[in-house]
Design an enzyme around this catalytic site. Structure first.
Site, PDB file in Angstrom:
ATOM      1  N   ASP A 160      -6.922   2.992   5.208  1.00 26.88           N
ATOM      2  CA  ASP A 160      -6.397   4.900   5.963  1.00 26.88           C
ATOM      3  C   ASP A 160      -7.581   5.662   5.744  1.00 26.88           C
ATOM      4  OD1 ASP A 160      -4.996   7.055   5.531  1.00 26.88           O
ATOM      5  OD2 ASP A 160      -3.724   6.665   3.738  1.00 26.88           O
TER       6      ASP A 160
ATOM      7  N   TYR B 133      -3.386   7.856  -1.630  1.00 28.33           N
ATOM      8  CA  TYR B 133      -1.854   7.882  -1.574  1.00 28.33           C
ATOM      9  C   TYR B 133      -1.795   7.761   0.446  1.00 28.33           C
ATOM     10  CZ  TYR B 133       1.889  12.109   0.399  1.00 28.33           C
ATOM     11  OH  TYR B 133       2.587  12.730   0.814  1.00 28.33           O
TER      12      TYR B 133
ATOM     13  N   LYS C  12      -4.506  13.684  10.919  1.00 27.29           N
ATOM     14  CA  LYS C  12      -4.568  15.820  11.743  1.00 27.29           C
ATOM     15  C   LYS C  12      -6.065  15.492  12.179  1.00 27.29           C
ATOM     16  CE  LYS C  12      -4.597  15.397   6.933  1.00 27.29           C
ATOM     17  NZ  LYS C  12      -3.073  14.918   6.087  1.00 27.29           N
TER      18      LYS C  12
HETATM   19  N1  HOZ Z   1      -1.182  15.645   0.777  1.00 18.94           N
HETATM   20  C1  HOZ Z   1      -1.803  16.754   1.882  1.00 18.94           C
HETATM   21  C2  HOZ Z   1      -2.962  16.208   0.659  1.00 18.94           C
HETATM   22  N2  HOZ Z   1      -3.325  14.938   0.190  1.00 18.94           N
HETATM   23  C3  HOZ Z   1      -1.212  17.815   1.632  1.00 18.94           C
HETATM   24  C4  HOZ Z   1      -0.549  18.522   2.566  1.00 18.94           C
HETATM   25  C5  HOZ Z   1       0.153  19.974   2.339  1.00 18.94           C
HETATM   26  O1  HOZ Z   1       0.270  20.120   1.761  1.00 18.94           O
HETATM   27  O2  HOZ Z   1      -0.318  20.246   3.689  1.00 18.94           O
END
Ligand code: HOZ
Length: 444
Positions: free
Chosen positions: A256, A161, A284
């Site tokens: 990534d 992802y 983040k």
């Molecule tokens: N895509 C995030 C985990 N792979 C989740 C983001 C969220 O829901 O805060």
């Protein structure tokens, strides 16, 4: 770090007190004004079932919901809370910085300091551009790779992802896998046609695509250690093989590192696995948990980004002073204190071994995948090495375990397709409680 016995008593309920009445009411209310009641799909608990918990606050290794239940946190905001929540130096730095305004839309010295710090920590980064999320970072890195090579197609791996930009929403992991979304309405066929996919760890399939689309592939993008179909490790030689294909075919190799960056080591997966990427993306953790992402790489490629080149990319909140101060404080700590990584590694290993012993004793089919402080448990009798093998694990069993853990004050990701992230505020007592909860589960 705040200790359990320093907490107000109502924030330290025993598992038998577990109630989520306020969360239930809030979820009902949220659905009236927010799509599905959440601002990011995985949070909705849709696959594990039940009501998502509404979180009031967090400190160190613990989350507290609106009903005052305490949970040992294994999400760490999907990675960045590597030193625990509300880490005091970060809180202080934000408090001081915010007095000088929250955004300028103009350059600051702190942005230079941040870029310089990243360059000292991460291999192969001459220039780094700040953005506001991992999605933006990956989207921009792909555009740059296309602009640099003059090619359109790229290869991604099933179950990886890279955020929700259109091009990446093909056989994607995380929420796409959790909700079994095959194609995304709104993503045009034209865009998806340029996205080529292979199974993770299948080097031959990549070699085949590189032959078939010779001279057309701009980039290979990969999570060097996957966190979005549970935690999945690269097989020996896989990343090295991809590096060779990229070198031979003039393809830009993009790591990534939104999850692995500054987590697997101070230099991320590149350093930990000793592989060079051409471009790297971060998320983040670069903002100490605030909304930040970044992408960087060698000058020869990065100089094609505007205003040096014509590959356009921009953002008012890019390099935001409050986010930069939070991230700078965290990264500096990670750089100056290598023991953090040794501690995290030891704790995660302890957890993996403890869970392994319990599950073996209970006669459960399982695989624990782990690297550094990323870990996931798959209820499977086969090795979990790609999306197909992750999907064939016993996911209903994970979903039941998830609720048992919550009732025991342990907050796992609400999906079998997500890695767990340890933070260094976790104590061995927390880990023992987690292992004990695996043992008290009676539905294996
Ligand atoms: N895509 C995030 C985990 N792979 C989740 C983001 C969220 O829901 O805060």
């Amino acid at each position: 770090m705040i200790k359990r016995n320093e907490l107000p008593t109502h924030y330290n309920q025993s598992p038998t007190d577990y109630m989520i009445n306020k969360s239930k009411k809030l979820f009902e209310r949220a659905q009236e004004s927010i799509p599905g009641g959440v601002n990011s799909p995985v949070r909705a608990f849709k696959s594990v079932g039940g009501t998502p918990l509404f979180i009031k606050w967090a400190k160190g290794a613990y989350l507290y919901d609106e009903d005052d239940n305490q949970y040992i946190d294994y999400i760490a905001s999907w990675g960045p809370m590597i030193l625990g929540h509300a880490y005091e130096p970060i809180v202080k730095a934000i408090q001081e910085k915010v007095l000088y305004s929250t955004s300028f839309g103009a350059p600051t010295e702190l942005e230079i300091e941040m870029a310089e710090l990243i360059k000292t920590m991460v291999p192969n980064v001459d220039l780094v551009r700040m953005v506001s999320s991992g999605t933006e970072a990956c989207m921009s890195a792909l555009r740059l790779a296309r602009g640099y090579t003059g090619r359109n197609k790229f290869i991604k791996f099933e179950g990886c992802y890279h955020g929700h930009a259109d091009a990446f929403l093909v056989k994607a992991g995380s929420g796409m896998a959790t909700f079994n979304i095959q194609t995304v309405p709104g993503v045009t066929v034209g865009v998806s046609n340029d996205t080529l996919t292979c199974a993770y760890n299948d080097l031959e399939a990549v070699q085949q695509l590189a032959r078939q689309y010779k001279g057309e592939i701009a980039a290979i993008i990969i999570e060097p250690v996957v966190g979005n179909m549970g935690c999945i490790l690269p097989a020996p030689g896989f990343l090295e093989g991809l590096r060779t294909i990229c070198d031979d075919e003039g393809i830009v190799f993009i790591f990534d590192e939104v999850m692995t960056g500054f987590r697997l080591s101070a230099g991320g997966a590149q350093e930990k696995l000793n592989i060079n990427a051409d471009l790297v993306t971060y998320g983040k953790i670069i903002g100490g948990g605030m909304p930040v992402g970044a992408f960087g790489g060698k000058k020869a490629i990065m100089q094609h980004i505007a205003p040096l080149g014509n590959v356009y990319q921009a953002g008012t909140l890019s390099g935001n002073p409050v986010a930069m101060t939070a991230g700078y404080t965290l990264l500096k700590e990670l750089k100056n204190n290598p023991a953090i990584y040794t501690d995290l590694d030891a704790k995660t290993n302890y957890l993996a071994e403890g869970i392994g012993k319990v599950l073996s004793k209970r006669g459960v089919n399982f695989r624990v995948n782990r690297m550094g402080s990323m870990i996931s448990v798959h209820f499977s009798d086969h090795d979990v090495v790609d999306f197909d093998s992750a999907s064939k694990a016993n996911i209903p069993l994970f979903n039941k375990l998830f609720h048992h853990m919550l009732e025991n004050g342990i907050y796992l990701p609400p999906s079998a397709y997500e890695s767990w992230f340890l933070n260094n505020a976790l104590t061995y007592d927390d880990l023992d409680k987690t292992i004990a909860a695996f043992n008290s589960f009676d539905q294996y």
